[in-house]
Design a protein around this motif. Structure first.
Motif, PDB file in Angstrom:
ATOM      1  N   GLY A 200       1.047  -1.379   0.489  1.00  0.00           N
ATOM      2  CA  GLY A 200      -0.003   0.042   0.073  1.00  0.00           C
ATOM      3  C   GLY A 200       0.586   1.505   0.056  1.00  0.00           C
ATOM      4  O   GLY A 200       2.139   1.034   0.011  1.00  0.00           O
ATOM      5  N   LEU A 201       0.460   2.094  -0.032  1.00  0.00           N
ATOM      6  CA  LEU A 201       0.561   3.626   0.139  1.00  0.00           C
ATOM      7  C   LEU A 201       1.991   3.880   1.298  1.00  0.00           C
ATOM      8  O   LEU A 201       2.724   4.614   0.685  1.00  0.00           O
ATOM      9  CB  LEU A 201      -0.295   5.115  -0.016  1.00  0.00           C
ATOM     10  N   PHE A 202       1.616   3.281   2.370  1.00  0.00           N
ATOM     11  CA  PHE A 202       2.635   3.985   3.396  1.00  0.00           C
ATOM     12  C   PHE A 202       3.484   2.569   3.833  1.00  0.00           C
ATOM     13  O   PHE A 202       4.270   2.800   5.113  1.00  0.00           O
ATOM     14  CB  PHE A 202       1.112   4.568   4.312  1.00  0.00           C
ATOM     15  N   ASP A 203       3.537   1.320   3.043  1.00  0.00           N
ATOM     16  CA  ASP A 203       4.254   0.325   3.672  1.00  0.00           C
ATOM     17  C   ASP A 203       5.081  -0.050   2.578  1.00  0.00           C
ATOM     18  O   ASP A 203       5.312   0.010   0.577  1.00  0.00           O
ATOM     19  CB  ASP A 203       3.330  -1.117   3.514  1.00  0.00           C
ATOM     20  N   PHE A 204       6.895   0.127   3.236  1.00  0.00           N
ATOM     21  CA  PHE A 204       7.415  -0.474   2.267  1.00  0.00           C
ATOM     22  C   PHE A 204       8.375  -1.014   3.097  1.00  0.00           C
ATOM     23  O   PHE A 204       8.704  -1.369   4.371  1.00  0.00           O
ATOM     24  CB  PHE A 204       8.386   1.246   1.986  1.00  0.00           C
ATOM     25  N   GLY A 205       9.988  -1.135   2.560  1.00  0.00           N
ATOM     26  CA  GLY A 205      11.003  -1.782   3.601  1.00  0.00           C
ATOM     27  C   GLY A 205      12.105  -1.997   2.589  1.00  0.00           C
ATOM     28  O   GLY A 205      12.191  -2.481   1.419  1.00  0.00           O
TER      29      GLY A 205
END
Length: 653
Positions: A422-427
């Motif tokens: 989603g828009l606010f998920d990363f890593g």
């Protein structure tokens, strides 16, 4: 009217707090040192295409009012990499930002000014009071009215101080290339390097606003296309002008022969597609009128549905509006160029033979949603590649995702996601694709074995997705913002496979070997650390405030000219109140059994310039404007949370 509203409540501006200042010659600024100037705070983050649009919108105002207006960029990062001060300094240079920038990595100033979206603009008068709070793009016209009002008011009061601002230019760091964007292999027989059996490489020298053809040593310059001056001009290689060109695609020879050009270029800031003839170096404009596309289909009316998918947007491709085209690829199934239209979160097509420009996927909402093309959501798609089956892989940067356009034999498109949440998920996490994480990828290519290599830009890595095992691994790391990755086509038989990586922040192309055994990295999965808004389960009153600029009137010729589109992640967060309808007020019902989530809100308002005609109506020839902002509001549900959510599309204090 604006003056009355503006002086009704005087709110003192909060102090500017952060880690460091850029473009000030090492000097720290505060509001006291800026007293007497009109101060425009631009809350931005360098990943955000809308923020980049606003930078360009503000340039004419900064130049016109240089003696009274001080723009301060408040860089409040979304991604972890954007909090790196070295990366921020590179971005300030890359985007030619000529005003002071406050580094706000902990979002201290963001929170003090209750910003909820990138970009947000706040206007502070010469006495230090907030007079306007604006979200999204398209506010330049309103500011061009507000600023003279403030000048007149404060000159009369004696509180306006004219003179130079605090901007100090930094030292440039680039060489032959400057923040290159994408690269394209030119096989023998095409390009200046055609006499070489190895071919050559065509690179978008984005920061120098030109194209450069390099030999396979990546050092020898064979040709340049474009004068190097920012702008738009067609003609021969020395006269042509580009504005931050990005993606490139080489047309099939038969198509090129018929079209009269060989390469299609995504000329991002010009909002155009350009053509390059490798025979004589001539540059031409293929599509785009240079006016940034919004999502409306009429001159002012807010249209819920948009153009029919696959239908031609304009008979004349030079009349169609585009928005930050970022990459291009040839589709064998569609027999057309596929375009990542980053600025409107959609995928377009361009047919060189007919000139037809069409929308093929994405409804314009920003986020990650799969399904039929017309229902899918994208978020600033920035990289494209075709696989052996004719499907198109997409680096969807703002959702840190790898997506795929599945194209059937009839040309019907369905959107699937391989990596991303989603828009606010990363890593930075390898392993099972559903758990793997990327960070703002910009480039993608298909490897000979059918797996997909990804320029994982903000992780400084090249990642690999294997569809056969549905897993992600790491091929290389330690790169400086890789913006593109391409399979090396110059290898001799039996040689170890290589990738060519465009290393944007080192201003170079490099060869990267494909390891026989990829790395497995797990540095975690994270979310953007924006504060969550506490809201109560049950009814939530949403109020989006909009005040038309002085001299404009809401365009009510076809009914209510405002609109809200609302959805949520997870979908079960929103019990009722979702969907699209007119008006900027909405009652939502939030579930009592969901702990947290994100409300996705898109607001639009259409207004036209005056004066009105004798009947008080907007004349047909009036210039009209569409104001739009997408918000992703993280919410935390708790019994004592708020029961009202107020957002500013264009709020005046």
């Amino acid at each position: 009217m604006t003056e009355t509203v503006r002086t009704h409540l005087r709110v003192r501006a909060s102090e500017l707090v952060g880690r460091n200042w850029l473009n000030t010659g090492g000097k720290s600024l505060d509001l006291e040192s800026l007293r007497g100037k009109i101060v425009l705070l631009d809350f931005w983050t360098f990943c955000c295409i809308n923020c980049l649009h606003v930078l360009d919108e503000l340039r004419p105002l900064e130049q016109q009012y240089s003696d009274v207006l001080v723009t301060v960029g408040v860089h409040s990062p979304k991604f972890e990499h954007e909090a790196d001060p070295v990366a921020l300094a590179a971005a300030v240079e890359r985007y030619e930002i000529h005003h002071p920038v406050l580094d706000d990595p902990e979002l201290d100033t963001w929170k003090a000014y209750t910003a909820r979206a990138w970009p947000t603009l706040v206007v502070i008068d010469p006495e230090g009071y907030i007079v306007a709070h604006l979200s999204g793009e398209g506010h330049a016209d309103g500011l061009s009215v507000l600023i003279p009002e403030l000048i007149a008011e404060h000159e009369a009061k004696g509180t306006l101080h004219r003179g130079d601002g605090p901007y100090v230019a930094p030292e440039p760091t680039s060489g032959t290339l400057r923040f290159p964007g994408k690269a394209l292999f030119l096989p023998p027989g095409r390009g200046v390097g055609s006499s070489s059996a190895a071919g050559s490489w065509l690179v978008t020298d984005t920061g120098h606003h030109r194209l450069v053809e390099l030999s396979t040593d990546f050092q020898t310059v064979l040709a340049t296309y474009g004068s190097g001056d920012k702008g738009h001009a067609d003609g021969n290689a020395a006269m042509a002008r580009f504005n931050e060109p990005q993606g490139l695609v080489l047309l099939p020879e038969d198509v090129a022969a018929e079209a009269g050009y060989d390469v299609v270029i995504a000329d991002s800031v010009n909002h155009r597609l350009r053509g390059l003839s490798l025979t004589d170096g001539t540059v031409s404009t293929l599509a785009g009128n240079g006016v940034q596309r919004l999502l409306e289909t009429g001159p002012a009316r807010v249209d819920e549905e948009g153009a029919a998918y696959g239908s031609r947007l304009e008979e004349d491709p030079l009349r169609v509006s585009l928005s930050s085209p970022w990459d291009v690829v040839w589709s064998t199934k569609l027999n057309a160029v596929v375009v990542a239209m980053a600025g409107v979160h959609q995928i377009f097509s361009f047919h060189p033979r007919s000139g037809a420009v069409s929308i093929i996927a994405g409804n314009g909402l920003e986020g990650l949603l799969d399904g039929p093309a017309a229902e899918a959501w994208f978020a600033q798609s920035s990289g494209l590649a075709e696989d052996a089956d004719g499907n198109i892989w997409v680096a969807d940067s703002e959702t840190s995702a790898l997506r795929k356009l599945v194209i059937d034999d009839g040309g019907t498109v369905t959107v699937e996601s391989a990596v991303g949440k989603g828009l606010f998920d990363f890593g930075f996490r390898d392993g099972k694709a559903s758990e793997a994480r990327l960070q703002h990828p910009l480039g993608v290519t298909v490897l000979p074995d059918g797996s997909v290599a990804i320029a994982d830009t903000y992780n400084g890595a090249v990642r690999r997705y294997d569809p056969s095992s549905d897993t992600v691994s790491t091929l290389a790391r330690g790169l400086s913002e890789p913006s593109d990755v391409i399979v090396d086509h110059t290898q001799v038989a039996g040689a170890e496979p290589l990738l060519v990586v465009v290393e944007a922040n080192k201003h170079q192309l490099v060869y990267v070997p494909i390891p026989k055994e990829a790395q497995q990295v797990d540095e975690g999965a994270v979310q953007t650390h924006r504060p969550k808004s506490p809201v109560a389960p049950g009814l939530l009153e949403l109020n989006v405030r909009f005040t038309a600029p002085t001299g404009q009137k809401l365009d009510d010729r076809w009914g209510d000219p405002t609109q809200l589109k609302i959805s949520s992640t997870p979908p079960e967060l929103l019990v009722s109140g979702g969907g699209t309808s007119v008006g900027l007020l909405r009652t939502l019902e939030l579930a009592s059994d969901v702990a947290e989530g994100v409300l996705h809100i898109t607001a639009r308002a259409a207004a036209c310039d005056g004066p009105e005609d004798a009947d008080g109506e907007i004349p047909d020839h009036a210039a009209c404007h569409l104001y739009q902002q997408d918000w992703g509001i993280p919410v935390l549900l708790q019994p004592d949370g708020d029961t009202e959510l107020v957002l500013d599309l264009r709020g005046m204090d």
